[in-house]
Design a protein around this motif. Structure first.
Motif, mmCIF file in Angstrom:
data_model
loop_
_atom_site.group_PDB
_atom_site.id
_atom_site.type_symbol
_atom_site.label_atom_id
_atom_site.label_comp_id
_atom_site.label_asym_id
_atom_site.label_seq_id
_atom_site.Cartn_x
_atom_site.Cartn_y
_atom_site.Cartn_z
ATOM 1 N N THR A 117 0.792 -1.235 0.000
ATOM 2 C CA THR A 117 0.000 0.000 0.000
ATOM 3 C C THR A 117 0.819 1.277 0.000
ATOM 4 O O THR A 117 0.277 2.353 -0.224
ATOM 5 C CB THR A 117 -0.910 0.054 1.238
ATOM 6 O OG1 THR A 117 -0.081 0.160 2.395
ATOM 7 C CG2 THR A 117 -1.783 -1.170 1.337
ATOM 8 N N GLY A 118 2.125 1.165 0.297
ATOM 9 C CA GLY A 118 2.906 2.384 0.406
ATOM 10 C C GLY A 118 2.878 2.986 1.799
ATOM 11 O O GLY A 118 3.256 4.140 1.981
ATOM 12 N N ALA A 119 2.401 2.219 2.779
ATOM 13 C CA ALA A 119 2.538 2.665 4.174
ATOM 14 C C ALA A 119 4.026 2.768 4.490
ATOM 15 O O ALA A 119 4.457 3.611 5.279
ATOM 16 C CB ALA A 119 1.860 1.687 5.125
ATOM 17 N N LEU A 120 4.813 1.869 3.869
ATOM 18 C CA LEU A 120 6.266 2.024 3.837
ATOM 19 C C LEU A 120 6.587 2.599 2.457
ATOM 20 O O LEU A 120 6.364 1.943 1.444
ATOM 21 C CB LEU A 120 6.977 0.684 4.048
ATOM 22 C CG LEU A 120 6.497 -0.153 5.239
ATOM 23 C CD1 LEU A 120 7.317 -1.437 5.339
ATOM 24 C CD2 LEU A 120 6.611 0.637 6.522
ATOM 25 N N GLU A 121 7.087 3.798 2.433
ATOM 26 C CA GLU A 121 7.217 4.522 1.171
ATOM 27 C C GLU A 121 8.236 3.875 0.239
ATOM 28 O O GLU A 121 9.399 3.695 0.600
ATOM 29 C CB GLU A 121 7.614 5.967 1.453
ATOM 30 C CG GLU A 121 6.455 6.806 1.927
ATOM 31 C CD GLU A 121 6.829 8.262 2.017
ATOM 32 O OE1 GLU A 121 6.424 9.030 1.124
ATOM 33 O OE2 GLU A 121 7.557 8.622 2.960
ATOM 34 N N HIS A 122 7.761 3.566 -0.969
ATOM 35 C CA HIS A 122 8.633 2.901 -1.934
ATOM 36 C C HIS A 122 9.694 3.842 -2.493
ATOM 37 O O HIS A 122 10.605 3.408 -3.187
ATOM 38 C CB HIS A 122 7.800 2.295 -3.059
ATOM 39 C CG HIS A 122 7.020 1.080 -2.622
ATOM 40 N ND1 HIS A 122 6.828 -0.010 -3.423
ATOM 41 C CD2 HIS A 122 6.411 0.789 -1.451
ATOM 42 C CE1 HIS A 122 6.119 -0.931 -2.765
ATOM 43 N NE2 HIS A 122 5.854 -0.455 -1.576
ATOM 44 N N SER A 123 9.586 5.118 -2.183
ATOM 45 C CA SER A 123 10.609 6.063 -2.643
ATOM 46 C C SER A 123 11.902 5.900 -1.849
ATOM 47 O O SER A 123 12.946 6.420 -2.244
ATOM 48 C CB SER A 123 10.084 7.495 -2.524
ATOM 49 O OG SER A 123 9.673 7.743 -1.190
ATOM 50 N N LEU A 124 11.841 5.170 -0.735
ATOM 51 C CA LEU A 124 13.066 4.918 0.035
ATOM 52 C C LEU A 124 13.837 3.784 -0.636
ATOM 53 O O LEU A 124 13.422 2.630 -0.578
ATOM 54 C CB LEU A 124 12.736 4.546 1.481
ATOM 55 C CG LEU A 124 13.958 4.268 2.352
ATOM 56 C CD1 LEU A 124 14.643 5.561 2.760
ATOM 57 C CD2 LEU A 124 13.610 3.446 3.578
ATOM 58 N N VAL A 125 14.945 4.102 -1.283
ATOM 59 C CA VAL A 125 15.734 3.060 -1.930
ATOM 60 C C VAL A 125 17.127 2.949 -1.309
ATOM 61 O O VAL A 125 17.801 1.942 -1.464
ATOM 62 C CB VAL A 125 15.865 3.302 -3.453
ATOM 63 C CG1 VAL A 125 14.553 2.953 -4.156
ATOM 64 C CG2 VAL A 125 16.258 4.730 -3.753
ATOM 65 N N ASP A 126 17.543 3.997 -0.603
ATOM 66 C CA ASP A 126 18.836 3.974 0.085
ATOM 67 C C ASP A 126 18.560 3.859 1.583
ATOM 68 O O ASP A 126 18.042 4.801 2.194
ATOM 69 C CB ASP A 126 19.612 5.256 -0.239
ATOM 70 C CG ASP A 126 20.950 5.311 0.482
ATOM 71 O OD1 ASP A 126 21.302 4.322 1.176
ATOM 72 O OD2 ASP A 126 21.647 6.343 0.366
ATOM 73 N N ILE A 127 18.898 2.682 2.151
ATOM 74 C CA ILE A 127 18.560 2.434 3.555
ATOM 75 C C ILE A 127 19.236 3.451 4.478
ATOM 76 O O ILE A 127 18.746 3.741 5.570
ATOM 77 C CB ILE A 127 18.912 0.977 3.958
ATOM 78 C CG1 ILE A 127 18.365 0.631 5.358
ATOM 79 C CG2 ILE A 127 20.404 0.734 3.896
ATOM 80 C CD1 ILE A 127 16.868 0.663 5.484
ATOM 81 N N ASN A 128 20.356 4.029 4.023
ATOM 82 C CA ASN A 128 21.041 5.022 4.859
ATOM 83 C C ASN A 128 20.225 6.306 5.013
ATOM 84 O O ASN A 128 20.522 7.141 5.844
ATOM 85 C CB ASN A 128 22.412 5.359 4.280
ATOM 86 C CG ASN A 128 23.361 4.194 4.474
ATOM 87 O OD1 ASN A 128 23.461 3.638 5.561
ATOM 88 N ND2 ASN A 128 24.026 3.786 3.398
ATOM 89 N N LYS A 129 19.188 6.438 4.177
ATOM 90 C CA LYS A 129 18.328 7.620 4.289
ATOM 91 C C LYS A 129 17.089 7.342 5.154
ATOM 92 O O LYS A 129 16.210 8.194 5.285
ATOM 93 C CB LYS A 129 17.885 8.073 2.889
ATOM 94 C CG LYS A 129 19.044 8.540 2.007
ATOM 95 C CD LYS A 129 18.624 9.724 1.140
ATOM 96 C CE LYS A 129 19.814 10.400 0.496
ATOM 97 N NZ LYS A 129 20.448 9.526 -0.550
ATOM 98 N N ALA A 130 17.019 6.122 5.705
ATOM 99 C CA ALA A 130 15.864 5.780 6.536
ATOM 100 C C ALA A 130 15.847 6.644 7.795
ATOM 101 O O ALA A 130 16.890 7.079 8.288
ATOM 102 C CB ALA A 130 15.914 4.301 6.902
ATOM 103 N N LYS A 131 14.667 6.889 8.302
ATOM 104 C CA LYS A 131 14.498 7.668 9.542
ATOM 105 C C LYS A 131 13.502 6.959 10.432
ATOM 106 O O LYS A 131 12.345 7.336 10.540
ATOM 107 C CB LYS A 131 13.980 9.079 9.208
ATOM 108 C CG LYS A 131 15.058 10.048 8.794
ATOM 109 C CD LYS A 131 15.665 10.733 9.998
ATOM 110 C CE LYS A 131 16.956 11.460 9.685
ATOM 111 N NZ LYS A 131 18.136 10.569 9.596
#
Lengths: 253, 322
Positions: A117-131
């Motif tokens: 559903t995109g509750a976890l945003e698919h735009s996150l592709v670099d795990i180092n940018k996770a928050k």
């Protein structure tokens, strides 16, 4: 003959009655559900959402269908699906507790890919940018490094070592002749994976990952840092003002 | 006293236990075939989900809310996605495709087949109904069959107002699946609540009157193809066994009793769950599965057996004693 109360056609009366009953019943049940929905938006701070989770809890709860696919695709069994009655997070939503199993920061982020559903945003592709949160050294009184010892474990295990956590050397005022290596978190680089909290050697971790809104303050929008502006400007922001007037007593004429 | 005993009257057979005649005439399998197949289907769906967590064989991942089969087939519950939409979230493509597949399947095949053939709450409320009949309890609170649409409207309104997928807070269907697949005992309390509600508060209360998920699947399948038809409705001897077992008995009447009004012998009501229990229990084989355009009708004379059982046979005739 059917009685007519107040001159209303009995069929019409029955219809209105049944419609009123339906609407009133639905409104009553709906109010209870709405209250529940409001309460369910609360989440305990130790329950961290998976990488890429929509930051606003309400937005997350509008998107997460509680299917558990992220939990299934987590190779380290980090993620838990909150059971009904689990007070840490809304029932059926995924979370992890850093002190139990932290996020291993998989490069391909399978949990995000699994989310339909995109509750976890698919735009996150670099795990180092996770928050997922931000580590905060909450207990400086018990942290071994703050006491002047060289534990360094939180620093060593950090997947973003030297960026998310650095050791800042300070004078050890207690001994007067040693250094203290103070673990210092840099929020812009910290992903909130929780490896530091997991590996803190104390019985209760001195460094903890907190949700962003608890971990961080916010600078006012209009604040400008003079030194940053000076750097940007390649010189003083207001030309001609090199320094402030000397106001020390001995400087008086 | 001729063999032209009127058929459409309360008769002896109606006083026999439900399906007893069918069992005597057709045998155990034909009297329980669709029930058994349905239980196998419900258990089979659950088994597909359970194979992963139990044996590490990952055929279907996820829950009934949203799942992924063999890493290629995404499925998402349309009612969940609808709530998500009114809560102002635009989902990723995977959920939209998954919901579209589910929507298309139930719209084509049979909307409420979900209720009868997939939903884990169905065996629970069926068990409650069985016990309800055994204990001879009263009907209790009987809201109108359309109450479910008010509930559905309320759920969507709450989703829109609170910006969350509201029904998931109390949805016993997905809660049961999550509890079985991921653990957590409280969900079974929710399931037990539904059981007790159906048993003591309202006969057939949850699935047939209130559940908004079933309501949504009913709407989806309004024009679905697979239907129970009653081509041998002339053979009906008014034993009422089909009404006794049907979770939505109001759908039977037009098809079974509509001959005089020119209504085709097809159960078109969107509330029909396509459970096929009426087919099972009918000793005269009035019903069978077919499609919505199958308007054929067989010319049949009532069987000698039916006539014998329909005759008053010394029992007091209750007709005209109102």
């Amino acid at each position: 003959m059917a009685r007519t109360a107040g001159g209303i056609d009995p069929a019409r009366r029955r219809f209105l009655e049944s419609a009123a009953r339906g609407v009133a019943g639905a409104a009553a049940a709906g109010s209870l559900l709405a209250l529940q929905a409001r309460e369910a938006q609360a989440r305990l701070p130790e329950a961290l959402r998976p990488p890429g989770a929509l930051a606003d809890e309400r937005a997350f709860l509008s998107a997460c269908v509680r299917c558990g696919l992220c939990v299934r695709d987590c190779p380290y069994k980090t993620l838990t699906l909150a059971a009904l009655g689990d007070r840490k997070a809304a029932a059926g939503t995924p979370y992890f507790t850093a002190r139990d199993i932290p996020c291993e920061m998989c490069e391909d982020i399978p949990c995000v890919k699994a989310c339909p559903t995109g509750a976890l945003e698919h735009s996150l592709v670099d795990i180092n940018k996770a928050k997922m949160g931000v580590a905060v050294l909450v207990d400086t009184e018990n942290c071994l490094n703050w006491l002047g010892l060289r534990c360094d474990v939180c620093y060593r295990v950090c997947p973003v070592i030297d960026k998310a956590i650095t050791l800042e050397i300070e004078r050890n005022e207690r001994t007067g002749k040693h250094a203290r290596f103070v673990p210092t978190v840099h929020a812009d680089a910290c992903t909130g994976c929780g490896k530091c909290e997991k590996s803190c050697v104390l019985p209760e971790a001195a460094i903890k990952v907190l949700p962003l809104h608890l971990a961080r303050g916010a600078s006012a929008e209009h604040y400008r840092k003079g030194w940053v502006e000076k750097e940007k400007n390649q010189g003083p922001v207001v030309p001609g003002v090199e320094g402030l007037p000397q106001r020390l007593p001995e400087a008086k004429p | 006293m001729s063999d032209a005993a009127p058929v459409r009257t309360p008769n002896l057979k109606a006083r026999l236990p439900v399906a007893q005649r069918a069992r005597q005439l057709k045998g155990f399998w034909s009297t329980n075939r669709w029930l058994i197949l349905r239980r196998l289907s419900q258990a089979g769906v659950l088994a597909l989900f359970l194979a992963g967590p139990l044996f590490g064989v990952w055929i279907v991942k996820g829950t009934l809310a949203s799942s992924m089969t063999l890493n290629v087939l995404p499925l998402t519950d349309p009612f969940l996605l609808l709530q998500s939409l009114v809560a102002r979230h635009w989902p990723e493509g995977l959920a939209i495709i998954g919901a579209a597949i589910v929507f298309a399947f139930y719209a084509l095949v049979s909307g409420r087949a979900y209720c009868a053939w997939v939903c884990p709450i169905n065996p629970v409320t069926d068990a409650a109904h069985w016990l309800h009949a055994r204990l001879g309890l009263g009907k209790g609170w009987q809201p109108k069959p359309n109450t479910r649409y008010f509930v559905m409207g309320a759920v969507l309104a709450v989703s829109a107002l609170t910006g969350t997928i509201a029904f998931e807070l109390i949805n016993p269907i997905t809660a049961a699946y999550r509890a079985i697949l991921f653990g957590g005992a409280w969900a079974f309390g929710l399931v037990a609540a539904v059981f007790l509600f159906d048993l003591f508060v309202s006969r057939r209360g949850w699935c047939s009157h209130l559940c908004p998920v079933g309501a949504c699947y009913g709407l989806i399948g309004s024009k679905s193809l697979v239907r129970v038809v009653a081509p041998r409705r002339e053979a009906c001897d008014d034993c009422l066994d089909c009404y006794a077992v049907c979770p939505e008995p109001h759908v039977i009447t037009p098809a079974l009793r509509g001959a005089g009004k020119g209504v085709a012998p097809v159960i078109l009501g969107r509330d029909c769950t396509a459970c096929g229990r009426c087919i099972d229990v009918c000793s005269e084989d009035v019903f069978r599965f077919s499609h919505r355009f199958d308007k054929r009708e067989e010319r049949v004379a009532p069987s000698a057996e039916a006539i014998r059982l329909s005759a008053p046979q010394g029992e007091p005739d209750l007709r005209g004693t109102t």
